[in-house]
Design a protein around this motif. Structure first.
Motif, mmCIF file in Angstrom:
data_model
loop_
_atom_site.group_PDB
_atom_site.id
_atom_site.type_symbol
_atom_site.label_atom_id
_atom_site.label_comp_id
_atom_site.label_asym_id
_atom_site.label_seq_id
_atom_site.Cartn_x
_atom_site.Cartn_y
_atom_site.Cartn_z
ATOM 1 N N GLU A 104 -43.185 -28.679 -1.242
ATOM 2 C CA GLU A 104 -41.365 -29.242 -1.167
ATOM 3 C C GLU A 104 -40.748 -28.166 -0.709
ATOM 4 O OE1 GLU A 104 -39.617 -30.558 -4.841
ATOM 5 O OE2 GLU A 104 -41.815 -31.557 -5.450
ATOM 6 N N LEU A 105 -40.560 -28.341 0.889
ATOM 7 C CA LEU A 105 -39.261 -28.269 1.570
ATOM 8 C C LEU A 105 -38.074 -28.407 1.603
ATOM 9 C CD1 LEU A 105 -42.304 -28.259 4.474
ATOM 10 C CD2 LEU A 105 -41.528 -26.340 2.611
ATOM 11 N N GLN A 106 -37.504 -27.979 1.775
ATOM 12 C CA GLN A 106 -35.835 -28.174 1.284
ATOM 13 C C GLN A 106 -35.299 -27.856 2.327
ATOM 14 O OE1 GLN A 106 -34.049 -28.401 -2.199
ATOM 15 N NE2 GLN A 106 -32.254 -29.624 -1.019
ATOM 16 N N HIS A 107 -34.449 -28.067 4.075
ATOM 17 C CA HIS A 107 -33.690 -27.887 4.583
ATOM 18 C C HIS A 107 -32.600 -28.244 5.103
ATOM 19 C CE1 HIS A 107 -32.452 -25.631 8.573
ATOM 20 N NE2 HIS A 107 -32.809 -25.951 8.969
ATOM 21 N N ALA A 109 -30.095 -30.494 3.886
ATOM 22 C CA ALA A 109 -30.112 -32.418 3.469
ATOM 23 C C ALA A 109 -31.479 -32.651 3.497
ATOM 24 C CB ALA A 109 -28.429 -32.841 3.900
ATOM 25 N N THR A 110 -31.898 -31.763 4.380
ATOM 26 C CA THR A 110 -33.269 -33.020 3.964
ATOM 27 C C THR A 110 -34.893 -31.716 3.466
ATOM 28 O OG1 THR A 110 -32.812 -32.932 6.514
ATOM 29 C CG2 THR A 110 -35.336 -33.269 5.978
ATOM 30 N N ALA A 111 -35.276 -33.367 2.741
ATOM 31 C CA ALA A 111 -36.374 -33.150 2.072
ATOM 32 C C ALA A 111 -37.337 -33.180 2.034
ATOM 33 C CB ALA A 111 -35.956 -33.177 0.387
ATOM 34 N N THR A 113 -41.511 -33.549 0.890
ATOM 35 C CA THR A 113 -43.061 -33.224 0.467
ATOM 36 C C THR A 113 -44.344 -33.833 0.996
ATOM 37 O OG1 THR A 113 -41.155 -34.194 -1.789
ATOM 38 C CG2 THR A 113 -43.674 -34.141 -2.093
#
Length: 133
Positions: A104-107, A109-111, A113
């Motif tokens: 799971e990557l989050q940058h 407000a964008t996530a 999976t």
């Protein structure tokens, strides 16, 4: 460097002979805790290397009568013979079935999976290395 002053200027120095009592006193002075061998040698007017040789001779001779003035040894607890102690271990659990790799990557407000098959873990690692460059 000569640290021993000459008694007679210009006269040829001869080898000195030290009595056993003198040697024993010098060696005993070295055996005290916190005393420098060089300081004892200078105080007795002899070379530190000579004093070190006397100390080594005393340490090598068990019947010399001189012992180090250190605290008495602490009595050790009686040692028991090491024995093998068998342990019963629980039965191994059933092998865990291979599941997918989930990243799971989050940058901001964008996530994102990413699901990757576990059988292709090396390819997943290569992809991660490329992604994180």
């Amino acid at each position: 460097m000569n640290t021993i002053p000459d008694n007679q200027a210009g006269a040829r120095r001869r080898r000195r002979k030290h009595s056993d009592e003198f040697k024993a006193n010098a060696v005993a002075a070295c055996m005290r805790p916190g005393i420098s061998m060089a300081a004892v040698a200078m105080a007795h007017g002899i070379n530190a290397n000579l004093l070190r040789r006397w100390v080594q001779e005393v340490e090598m001779t068990p019947s010399a009568g001189l012992t180090r003035t250190t605290p008495a040894p602490v009595a050790k607890a009686p040692t028991s013979k090491t024995l093998f102690v068998p342990l019963s271990l629980p039965a191994p659990a059933a092998p865990v079935p291979m599941t997918d790799i989930r990243i799971e990557l989050q940058h901001g407000a964008t996530a994102v999976t990413v699901t990757w098959p576990a059988s292709a873990a090396s390819e997943c690692a290569a992809w991660m290395r490329e992604l994180l460059r």
